[in-house]
Design an enzyme around this catalytic site. Sequence first.
Site, short mmCIF file in Angstrom:
data_model
loop_
_atom_site.label_atom_id
_atom_site.label_comp_id
_atom_site.label_asym_id
_atom_site.label_seq_id
_atom_site.Cartn_x
_atom_site.Cartn_y
_atom_site.Cartn_z
N CYS A 90 -32.20 39.48 51.98
CA CYS A 90 -32.85 39.08 53.22
C CYS A 90 -32.58 40.12 54.29
O CYS A 90 -31.42 40.44 54.56
CB CYS A 90 -32.34 37.72 53.68
SG CYS A 90 -33.04 37.18 55.26
N GLN A 149 -24.46 16.65 48.89
CA GLN A 149 -24.17 18.05 48.65
C GLN A 149 -25.43 18.92 48.82
O GLN A 149 -26.53 18.51 48.46
CB GLN A 149 -23.60 18.24 47.24
CG GLN A 149 -22.20 17.69 47.08
CD GLN A 149 -21.14 18.50 47.80
OE1 GLN A 149 -21.35 19.68 48.13
NE2 GLN A 149 -20.01 17.88 48.08
N TYR A 198 -13.54 8.60 52.46
CA TYR A 198 -14.67 9.41 52.93
C TYR A 198 -15.77 9.31 51.86
O TYR A 198 -16.26 10.30 51.34
CB TYR A 198 -14.27 10.86 53.19
CG TYR A 198 -12.99 11.03 53.97
CD1 TYR A 198 -13.00 11.04 55.36
CD2 TYR A 198 -11.77 11.19 53.31
CE1 TYR A 198 -11.82 11.19 56.08
CE2 TYR A 198 -10.58 11.35 54.02
CZ TYR A 198 -10.61 11.35 55.41
OH TYR A 198 -9.44 11.51 56.12
N GLU A 216 -15.77 4.45 54.35
CA GLU A 216 -16.73 5.40 54.94
C GLU A 216 -16.98 5.00 56.38
O GLU A 216 -17.20 3.81 56.67
CB GLU A 216 -18.03 5.41 54.13
CG GLU A 216 -19.18 6.12 54.78
CD GLU A 216 -18.90 7.57 55.11
OE1 GLU A 216 -19.31 8.01 56.21
OE2 GLU A 216 -18.25 8.27 54.29
N ASP A 271 -12.57 12.99 49.84
CA ASP A 271 -13.52 14.08 50.08
C ASP A 271 -13.71 14.19 51.60
O ASP A 271 -14.76 13.81 52.13
CB ASP A 271 -14.84 13.79 49.36
CG ASP A 271 -15.86 14.93 49.52
OD1 ASP A 271 -15.50 15.99 50.05
OD2 ASP A 271 -17.02 14.73 49.11
N CYS A 320 -14.06 21.14 51.03
CA CYS A 320 -15.05 22.17 51.36
C CYS A 320 -14.45 23.28 52.22
O CYS A 320 -15.16 24.21 52.60
CB CYS A 320 -16.26 21.56 52.07
SG CYS A 320 -15.85 20.69 53.60
#
Length: 396
Positions: free
Chosen positions: A75, A232, A261, A285, A328, A355
């Site tokens: 790109c 995701q 989570y 959650e 998570d 993450c």
Amino acid sequence: MSENWLGRTLELEIGPVAHGGHCVSRVDGRVVFVRHGLPGERVRAEVTEDKGGAFCRADALEVLTASAHRVTPPCPLAAPGGCGGCDWQHADPGYQRELKAAVVAEQLQRLAGISREVVVEPLDGGPLGWRTRVRLVAGRDGRAGLRAHHSHRVIPLDDCPITVPGALAQPLSKRWKPGTELEVTSDGDSRVHVRELSTVHGRTRGRQLSGGEAVQHAADRDWRLDAHGFWQGHPLAADTFARLVAKWAEVPQGGVAWDLYAGVGLFASVLAEQAGPEGLVYAVESGRRAVSDGERNLADLPQVRWQAGRVEHVLADAPKPVDVVVLDPPRRGAGRAVADAVAEGEPDRIVYVACDPAALARDVAYFAEHGYSLTELRAFDAFPMTHHVECVALLQ
């Protein structure tokens, strides 16, 4: 007070990779975080940010001695002054994974005192055309685009090569009111969902322009959920992580598991299958829409008990004893308070999906204070061309 280097051009030898999509160089006793370079290169770089202190930031404008791993970015906007969405388009994909592995290993060593060789595994499909979720913003001319790195400046797009082909065709074909933000999601059936965001009296509101309820496929289930809620970004990530969580969790029949989570219950679904009808999965959650979607999607698994609320606020009332905990957390990690509360449940196994490698390392250190050791770790290139990496860790 040291001289401000903003705008200064420096000739640099680039050192090791650092967390955040840049490499480290040193000039006159100061650290320079350099984007668009690679370890071992010699470059001419311009300082783009200097707030004083021990470090500043720079972009490599000219490569004087190139790495063998350097390639032409697919790109043209992945360049100094361009789009901030990608960090490593100038490195071949295999080397990108080596850089990410080095970052994970460095964070574990520095923050948790753990020396461990790390391998970042690719997901199928290659480094382009994988991104299913994009947040756009309209610039002054009304064209939608992405922001430049560490800037509010909007870089207009004609397309984005890391995004699922065709997902951006409609929002990029129109002119929008400057400042308009758009959330774009391509779901598991390749349907595109677009929501316009506006801020009124400090509150963000969404107006659905197309779609709204996404269909996703993972863990041998079809999921229906808010198209712009958490899922995701890589098409293969959810199923890959769910299968690994199932492998490492090993919830005994009739056992108790916590899914913290929990989102819409991706991991709760595999934990519930293991625990069986006599077991219990406590799914926590904070997003009420996600809880509602989770209850609907897992209506056939009554052993999943949902709790809407912040994890740190509800664990005191969680069912104990617990056999397995899966968590998570968001990018900032779980933190000491949650780690302490999880450890009080005395689970045999903790499966941590992360993450952010720095957050993972900090939380691993907190769990170590309670006697838990990192026994397994796998890392995945779920965000090719960016500095982001997903890790799944097993603590026992």
